[in-house]
Design a protein around this motif. Structure first.
Motif, PDB file in Angstrom:
ATOM      1  N   ARG A   1       0.833  -1.208   0.000  1.00 35.15           N
ATOM      2  CA  ARG A   1       0.000   0.000   0.000  1.00 35.15           C
ATOM      3  C   ARG A   1       0.868   1.260   0.000  1.00 35.15           C
ATOM      4  NH1 ARG A   1      -3.413   3.118  -1.770  1.00 35.15           N
ATOM      5  NH2 ARG A   1      -4.629   4.355  -0.323  1.00 35.15           N
ATOM      6  N   LEU A   2       1.990   1.254   0.724  1.00 36.98           N
ATOM      7  CA  LEU A   2       2.911   2.393   0.697  1.00 36.98           C
ATOM      8  C   LEU A   2       3.430   2.623  -0.723  1.00 36.98           C
ATOM      9  CD1 LEU A   2       5.015   1.986   3.963  1.00 36.98           C
ATOM     10  CD2 LEU A   2       3.340   3.780   3.439  1.00 36.98           C
ATOM     11  N   ASN A   3       3.772   1.542  -1.398  1.00 43.41           N
ATOM     12  CA  ASN A   3       4.240   1.659  -2.781  1.00 43.41           C
ATOM     13  C   ASN A   3       3.154   2.248  -3.681  1.00 43.41           C
ATOM     14  OD1 ASN A   3       6.829   0.713  -2.257  1.00 43.41           O
ATOM     15  ND2 ASN A   3       6.240  -1.420  -2.585  1.00 43.41           N
ATOM     16  N   GLU A   4       1.903   1.833  -3.471  1.00 36.75           N
ATOM     17  CA  GLU A   4       0.787   2.392  -4.242  1.00 36.75           C
ATOM     18  C   GLU A   4       0.625   3.881  -3.959  1.00 36.75           C
ATOM     19  OE1 GLU A   4      -2.624   0.049  -3.168  1.00 36.75           O
ATOM     20  OE2 GLU A   4      -1.802  -1.774  -4.071  1.00 36.75           O
ATOM     21  N   LEU A   5       0.762   4.281  -2.696  1.00 36.47           N
ATOM     22  CA  LEU A   5       0.648   5.696  -2.339  1.00 36.47           C
ATOM     23  C   LEU A   5       1.765   6.515  -2.983  1.00 36.47           C
ATOM     24  CD1 LEU A   5      -0.325   5.396   1.441  1.00 36.47           C
ATOM     25  CD2 LEU A   5      -1.769   6.290  -0.403  1.00 36.47           C
ATOM     26  N   ARG A   6       2.986   5.938  -3.045  1.00 35.10           N
ATOM     27  CA  ARG A   6       4.099   6.631  -3.702  1.00 35.10           C
ATOM     28  C   ARG A   6       3.833   6.801  -5.192  1.00 35.10           C
ATOM     29  NH1 ARG A   6       7.284   3.022  -0.785  1.00 35.10           N
ATOM     30  NH2 ARG A   6       7.976   4.017   1.115  1.00 35.10           N
ATOM     31  N   ARG A   7       3.408   5.715  -5.846  1.00 36.38           N
ATOM     32  CA  ARG A   7       3.133   5.777  -7.287  1.00 36.38           C
ATOM     33  C   ARG A   7       2.031   6.778  -7.597  1.00 36.38           C
ATOM     34  NH1 ARG A   7       4.125   0.223  -6.906  1.00 36.38           N
ATOM     35  NH2 ARG A   7       1.929  -0.274  -6.758  1.00 36.38           N
ATOM     36  N   ALA A   8       1.059   6.904  -6.697  1.00 39.02           N
ATOM     37  CA  ALA A   8      -0.050   7.840  -6.901  1.00 39.02           C
ATOM     38  C   ALA A   8       0.346   9.271  -6.541  1.00 39.02           C
ATOM     39  CB  ALA A   8      -1.253   7.396  -6.066  1.00 39.02           C
ATOM     40  N   GLY A   9       1.552   9.456  -6.023  1.00 37.42           N
ATOM     41  CA  GLY A   9       2.021  10.789  -5.655  1.00 37.42           C
ATOM     42  C   GLY A   9       1.456  11.317  -4.349  1.00 37.42           C
ATOM     43  N   GLU A  10       0.843  10.434  -3.546  1.00 32.44           N
ATOM     44  CA  GLU A  10       0.256  10.876  -2.286  1.00 32.44           C
ATOM     45  C   GLU A  10       1.282  10.999  -1.176  1.00 32.44           C
ATOM     46  OE1 GLU A  10      -3.661   9.290  -1.235  1.00 32.44           O
ATOM     47  OE2 GLU A  10      -3.594   8.193  -3.129  1.00 32.44           O
ATOM     48  N   ILE A  11       2.408  10.294  -1.301  1.00 34.11           N
ATOM     49  CA  ILE A  11       3.508  10.427  -0.359  1.00 34.11           C
ATOM     50  C   ILE A  11       4.812  10.445  -1.140  1.00 34.11           C
ATOM     51  CG2 ILE A  11       2.306   9.311   1.580  1.00 34.11           C
ATOM     52  CD1 ILE A  11       3.966   6.778   1.032  1.00 34.11           C
ATOM     53  N   GLU A  12       5.850  10.971  -0.521  1.00 38.82           N
ATOM     54  CA  GLU A  12       7.169  10.998  -1.140  1.00 38.82           C
ATOM     55  C   GLU A  12       8.116  10.123  -0.345  1.00 38.82           C
ATOM     56  OE1 GLU A  12       8.788  14.871  -2.122  1.00 38.82           O
ATOM     57  OE2 GLU A  12       6.784  15.714  -1.884  1.00 38.82           O
ATOM     58  N   GLN A  13       9.102   9.591  -1.049  1.00 42.21           N
ATOM     59  CA  GLN A  13      10.140   8.836  -0.374  1.00 42.21           C
ATOM     60  C   GLN A  13      11.445   9.596  -0.494  1.00 42.21           C
ATOM     61  OE1 GLN A  13      10.599   4.772  -1.581  1.00 42.21           O
ATOM     62  NE2 GLN A  13      12.400   4.461  -0.324  1.00 42.21           N
ATOM     63  N   TYR A  14      12.052   9.839   0.639  1.00 35.93           N
ATOM     64  CA  TYR A  14      13.333  10.534   0.658  1.00 35.93           C
ATOM     65  C   TYR A  14      14.447   9.508   0.864  1.00 35.93           C
ATOM     66  CZ  TYR A  14      10.555  14.725   1.320  1.00 35.93           C
ATOM     67  OH  TYR A  14       9.661  15.742   1.172  1.00 35.93           O
ATOM     68  N   PRO A  15      15.626   9.795   0.347  1.00 38.98           N
ATOM     69  CA  PRO A  15      16.735   8.876   0.568  1.00 38.98           C
ATOM     70  C   PRO A  15      17.088   8.808   2.046  1.00 38.98           C
ATOM     71  CG  PRO A  15      17.497  10.852  -0.570  1.00 38.98           C
ATOM     72  CD  PRO A  15      16.011  10.961  -0.420  1.00 38.98           C
ATOM     73  N   ASP A  16      17.486   7.648   2.495  1.00 43.08           N
ATOM     74  CA  ASP A  16      17.888   7.485   3.903  1.00 43.08           C
ATOM     75  C   ASP A  16      19.186   8.172   4.179  1.00 43.08           C
ATOM     76  OD1 ASP A  16      15.650   6.033   4.420  1.00 43.08           O
ATOM     77  OD2 ASP A  16      16.624   4.091   4.130  1.00 43.08           O
TER      78      ASP A  16
END
Length: 178
Positions: free
Chosen positions: A163-178
């Protein structure tokens, strides 16, 4: 928005669950007391928020390595707000949790990870902690989100990751580099 599958209880109905003990023993070399509580709590999330102290003691007795659950009282958070990934929180009915009571109240009945992320983000507005549950300037660590989803919201970890991956693909959340 797709539904997230809730985890199911172990097939062993006893208080000390075989799968819980197996997971604890598998991780024993790097297991902290916080991890111990979180894992037992996650495996018993169908019992309500947090975990009973007696149940923690029973799991400590069931594993082949030493666990001092008496240290939990020394590490109770001074407030009901998220303070540090190494502290514990007092809940009702002599239960303790790796996570604040408010998080249990708000997300225990949800399968919406965006709501969960927003709650954790709001409770962790300052960079804090270290390790997998650290909070950075850019936001909440994915591991913290997955652990809260599993432990507090009783969401299957793999489903939460998907679900997190789906939210990222939909642009609802961003992933920042660690």
């Amino acid at each position: 928005m797709s539904a997230v599958r809730k985890r199911t209880p172990d097939d062993d109905a006893s208080d000390v669950r075989r799968r819980t003990v197996e997971e604890l023993e598998k991780q024993h070399q790097t297991l902290t007391l916080h991890d111990f509580v979180r894992i037992v709590e996650a495996h018993h999330s169908d019992d309500g928020g947090g975990v009973e102290r007696d149940l923690l003691a029973a799991h400590a007795a069931a594993v082949y390595f030493g666990v001092d659950v008496s240290e939990i009282d020394d590490r109770l958070a001074p407030s009901d707000e998220w303070t540090d990934a190494d502290e514990f929180y007092e809940l009702d009915d002599d239960r303790v949790s790796a996570y604040p009571p408010k998080w249990h109240e708000v997300v225990s009945d949800t399968d919406d990870l965006l709501d969960l992320i927003e709650l954790v983000q709001a409770g962790t507005d300052e960079p804090a902690g270290k390790g997998p549950e650290a909070v950075a300037k850019q936001g909440v660590n994915q591991e913290l989100v997955l652990r809260v989803a599993e432990t507090v919201a009783d969401i299957d970890r793999d489903e939460a990751r998907q679900r997190l991956n789906e939210l990222r693909r939909a642009g609802e959340i961003e992933q920042y580099p660690d």
